[in-house]
Motif scaffolding. Structure first.
Motif, PDB file in Angstrom:
ATOM      1  N   GLN A   2       0.837  -1.201   0.000  1.00 34.36           N
ATOM      2  CA  GLN A   2       0.000   0.000   0.000  1.00 34.36           C
ATOM      3  C   GLN A   2       0.871   1.250   0.000  1.00 34.36           C
ATOM      4  O   GLN A   2       0.565   2.239  -0.655  1.00 34.36           O
ATOM      5  CB  GLN A   2      -0.926  -0.014   1.212  1.00 34.36           C
ATOM      6  CG  GLN A   2      -2.044  -1.041   1.072  1.00 34.36           C
ATOM      7  CD  GLN A   2      -2.887  -1.140   2.320  1.00 34.36           C
ATOM      8  OE1 GLN A   2      -2.471  -0.681   3.377  1.00 34.36           O
ATOM      9  NE2 GLN A   2      -4.050  -1.746   2.188  1.00 34.36           N
ATOM     10  N   VAL A   3       1.972   1.143   0.775  1.00 38.24           N
ATOM     11  CA  VAL A   3       2.885   2.286   0.817  1.00 38.24           C
ATOM     12  C   VAL A   3       3.470   2.539  -0.559  1.00 38.24           C
ATOM     13  O   VAL A   3       3.508   3.666  -1.052  1.00 38.24           O
ATOM     14  CB  VAL A   3       4.015   2.026   1.841  1.00 38.24           C
ATOM     15  CG1 VAL A   3       5.070   3.118   1.749  1.00 38.24           C
ATOM     16  CG2 VAL A   3       3.450   1.938   3.231  1.00 38.24           C
ATOM     17  N   SER A   7       2.714   5.814  -2.867  1.00 39.62           N
ATOM     18  CA  SER A   7       3.808   6.695  -3.275  1.00 39.62           C
ATOM     19  C   SER A   7       3.921   6.790  -4.786  1.00 39.62           C
ATOM     20  O   SER A   7       4.139   7.859  -5.341  1.00 39.62           O
ATOM     21  CB  SER A   7       5.115   6.156  -2.689  1.00 39.62           C
ATOM     22  OG  SER A   7       6.133   7.064  -2.928  1.00 39.62           O
TER      23      SER A   7
ATOM     24  N   ARG B  70      10.660  -1.250   2.572  1.00 40.90           N
ATOM     25  CA  ARG B  70       9.342  -0.594   2.609  1.00 40.90           C
ATOM     26  C   ARG B  70       9.334   0.557   3.606  1.00 40.90           C
ATOM     27  O   ARG B  70       8.759   1.620   3.343  1.00 40.90           O
ATOM     28  CB  ARG B  70       8.270  -1.613   2.990  1.00 40.90           C
ATOM     29  CG  ARG B  70       8.002  -2.624   1.900  1.00 40.90           C
ATOM     30  CD  ARG B  70       6.819  -3.518   2.243  1.00 40.90           C
ATOM     31  NE  ARG B  70       6.935  -4.775   1.519  1.00 40.90           N
ATOM     32  CZ  ARG B  70       7.340  -5.917   2.060  1.00 40.90           C
ATOM     33  NH1 ARG B  70       7.642  -5.981   3.350  1.00 40.90           N
ATOM     34  NH2 ARG B  70       7.439  -7.004   1.328  1.00 40.90           N
ATOM     35  N   ALA B  71       9.983   0.322   4.747  1.00 43.29           N
ATOM     36  CA  ALA B  71      10.019   1.383   5.763  1.00 43.29           C
ATOM     37  C   ALA B  71      10.771   2.610   5.248  1.00 43.29           C
ATOM     38  O   ALA B  71      10.347   3.750   5.456  1.00 43.29           O
ATOM     39  CB  ALA B  71      10.682   0.851   7.035  1.00 43.29           C
ATOM     40  N   ALA B  74       8.624   4.400   2.877  1.00 42.44           N
ATOM     41  CA  ALA B  74       7.589   5.167   3.588  1.00 42.44           C
ATOM     42  C   ALA B  74       8.181   6.446   4.170  1.00 42.44           C
ATOM     43  O   ALA B  74       7.564   7.514   4.099  1.00 42.44           O
ATOM     44  CB  ALA B  74       6.992   4.304   4.695  1.00 42.44           C
ATOM     45  N   GLU B  75       9.383   6.333   4.719  1.00 45.26           N
ATOM     46  CA  GLU B  75      10.059   7.531   5.248  1.00 45.26           C
ATOM     47  C   GLU B  75      10.302   8.537   4.143  1.00 45.26           C
ATOM     48  O   GLU B  75      10.147   9.738   4.329  1.00 45.26           O
ATOM     49  CB  GLU B  75      11.406   7.144   5.864  1.00 45.26           C
ATOM     50  CG  GLU B  75      11.309   6.538   7.238  1.00 45.26           C
ATOM     51  CD  GLU B  75      12.674   6.076   7.728  1.00 45.26           C
ATOM     52  OE1 GLU B  75      13.690   6.539   7.178  1.00 45.26           O
ATOM     53  OE2 GLU B  75      12.719   5.235   8.638  1.00 45.26           O
ATOM     54  N   SER B  77       8.638   8.877   1.341  1.00 39.02           N
ATOM     55  CA  SER B  77       7.421   9.507   0.821  1.00 39.02           C
ATOM     56  C   SER B  77       6.864  10.525   1.803  1.00 39.02           C
ATOM     57  O   SER B  77       6.277  11.521   1.397  1.00 39.02           O
ATOM     58  CB  SER B  77       6.358   8.456   0.510  1.00 39.02           C
ATOM     59  OG  SER B  77       6.026   7.755   1.687  1.00 39.02           O
ATOM     60  N   ALA B  78       7.083  10.326   3.100  1.00 39.45           N
ATOM     61  CA  ALA B  78       6.581  11.288   4.088  1.00 39.45           C
ATOM     62  C   ALA B  78       7.296  12.632   3.985  1.00 39.45           C
ATOM     63  O   ALA B  78       6.654  13.667   3.850  1.00 39.45           O
ATOM     64  CB  ALA B  78       6.703  10.709   5.491  1.00 39.45           C
TER      65      ALA B  78
END
Lengths: 195, 235
Positions: A2-3, A7, B70-71, B74-75, B77-78
């Motif tokens: 999902q991430v 993105s 993935r982490a 995510a970092e 994209s934030a």
């Protein structure tokens, strides 16, 4: 995933509306597949250069992130493996060059090792240290082929596909690399060179 | 023994698995124990290198590898979202300020009076009274402008206004001279008149002394032409 999908949909896919979301989800799913398939390759390429699992994992993750950023631009998805291997190689080499491990490893050199069987010799910590040192001293082109050949089980065809080089070139480089390694390590086995 | 002759072949052959292909080298290795010993040592070392290299890259990434990727994504994209929400409005605000300042500066400069610069002679000629050019806007002239234009004729001094004509600078003309200036402007623009003299510095006028010969008045006596006397009134 999902991430990844969020993105990809948010920043990198220039489709409109629901089409962008669908494409992003498909891309994210494909990227997840590649991540599962090629993690070991990227990690081992980095490990062959850095000789440190933690550093190698970090570099391999960075390679995946860079690959992810441009994943939607990769036309031939079958080339992803080679593309990722090259990214991992470059990143690992950059980190290796910027680190001072070479200086620290120079302290490893010492007296010739006692004679053992081939397996015992190869498995010994001293031999591994000197092997790494000898690898670090190789020219990058030879080192790249040597590491990829070791990763791929000395299958030169696979290596030539990964590097986009003719099979003969890979074989020649691999031969030169192995010869140079033996030359650098021949005193380790306790034998002095003969005239 | 001729060992040197085989040293290169020996090193090459030691890298290859299986029996030695070169017959001469194989014969030499059979005959020379020292070379055979070195050959065996090199082959052993080559095997150890291959095994060691495989072992060096045999590790696998940790089970948390994919989760780590993935982490990190995510970092990544934030901060990208915060970058978008932070820098774009800031940049837009800065651009707006720059545009407003530029507009204010351009408005402050505005069209200049005739006395400001002779180059304005080629600009638009407008007049306070009478017909205004199409699209012109009239704004009151600041008090300082009439002082600078004090050399203009004082008679018929009008209430000067600044007329902003789009794209071209304007000049201020006293009433009654508008048509003359417009004709002059048209002549200059059509190159019928060379306006370069207007840009030159004014030279002081030279005053030449007026020479008037004295007037001679005759006595009124007539003289015959035959006498040859040419004096008297002459025209």
């Amino acid at each position: 995933m999902q991430v990844l999908a969020a993105s990809l949909a948010g920043s990198e896919v220039s489709l409109e509306g629901g089409g962008a979301e669908v494409a992003a989800v498909e891309l994210a799913r494909e990227f997840e597949t590649r991540l599962a398939e090629c993690s070991t390759l990227a990690f081992r390429v980095a490990l062959g250069v850095l000789h440190n699992a933690a550093d190698a994992e970090e570099v391999a993750q960075e390679a995946f992130i860079r690959a992810y950023r441009n994943f939607h631009r990769l036309r031939d998805r079958q080339r992803f493996r080679a593309w990722l291997a090259r990214i991992a190689w470059r990143l690992a080499l950059d980190r290796w060059r910027s680190s001072n491990r070479r200086e620290r490893r120079e302290e490893v050199a010492g007296q010739p090792l006692p004679e053992r069987t081939v397996e015992e010799l190869a498995a010994s910590r001293e031999f591994q240290s000197r092997l790494q040192q000898a690898m670090d001293e190789l020219p990058p082109k030879l080192r790249q082929v040597l590491i990829l050949a070791a990763v791929e089980g000395y299958n030169t065809r696979e290596v030539s596909q990964l590097l986009g080089l003719p099979d003969g070139t890979v074989k020649s480089r691999l031969h030169l690399a192995r010869k140079a390694m033996v030359e650098r390590l021949k005193w380790v086995a306790g034998d002095s060179p003969k005239s | 023994m001729g060992c040197r002759r085989f040293s290169e072949k020996l090193a090459e052959a030691a890298l290859e698995p299986g029996a030695v292909r070169d017959a001469a080298l194989a014969a030499h290795l059979t005959a020379c124990a020292a070379c055979r010993q070195e050959f065996e040592a090199r082959r052993r070392l080559a095997q150890a290198v291959d095994i060691g290299l495989k072992a060096a890259v045999s590790e696998s990434p940790s089970p948390a590898f994919a989760a780590g990727v993935r982490a990190r994504l995510a970092e990544e994209s934030a901060p990208r979202a915060s970058w978008f929400s932070g820098w774009v409005p800031l940049t837009a605000g800065a651009l707006a300020v720059v545009v407003l300042m530029a507009a204010w500066y351009a408005r402050r400069e505005g069209p200049r009076s005739l006395s400001d610069s002779p180059q304005n002679l080629t600009g638009n000629v407008v007049q306070q009274s009478g017909n205004q050019p199409v699209g012109a806007s009239i704004t009151p002239l600041p008090p300082s402008i009439p002082e600078r234009s004090s050399h203009l004729p004082r008679r018929n001094t009008p209430t000067l206004v600044r007329v902003a004509v789009p794209r071209e600078p304007g000049v201020i003309v006293p009433p009654g001279q508008r048509d003359a200036v417009l004709r002059f402007y048209a002549a200059v623009m059509s190159r019928r008149v060379d306006a370069s003299w207007a840009l030159e510095e004014m030279k002081p006028l030279e005053v030449a002394e007026l020479k008037i010969p004295p007037l001679e008045v005759g006595t009124g006596e007539t003289s015959s032409p035959e006498s040859g006397d040419s004096k008297g009134l002459q025209f």
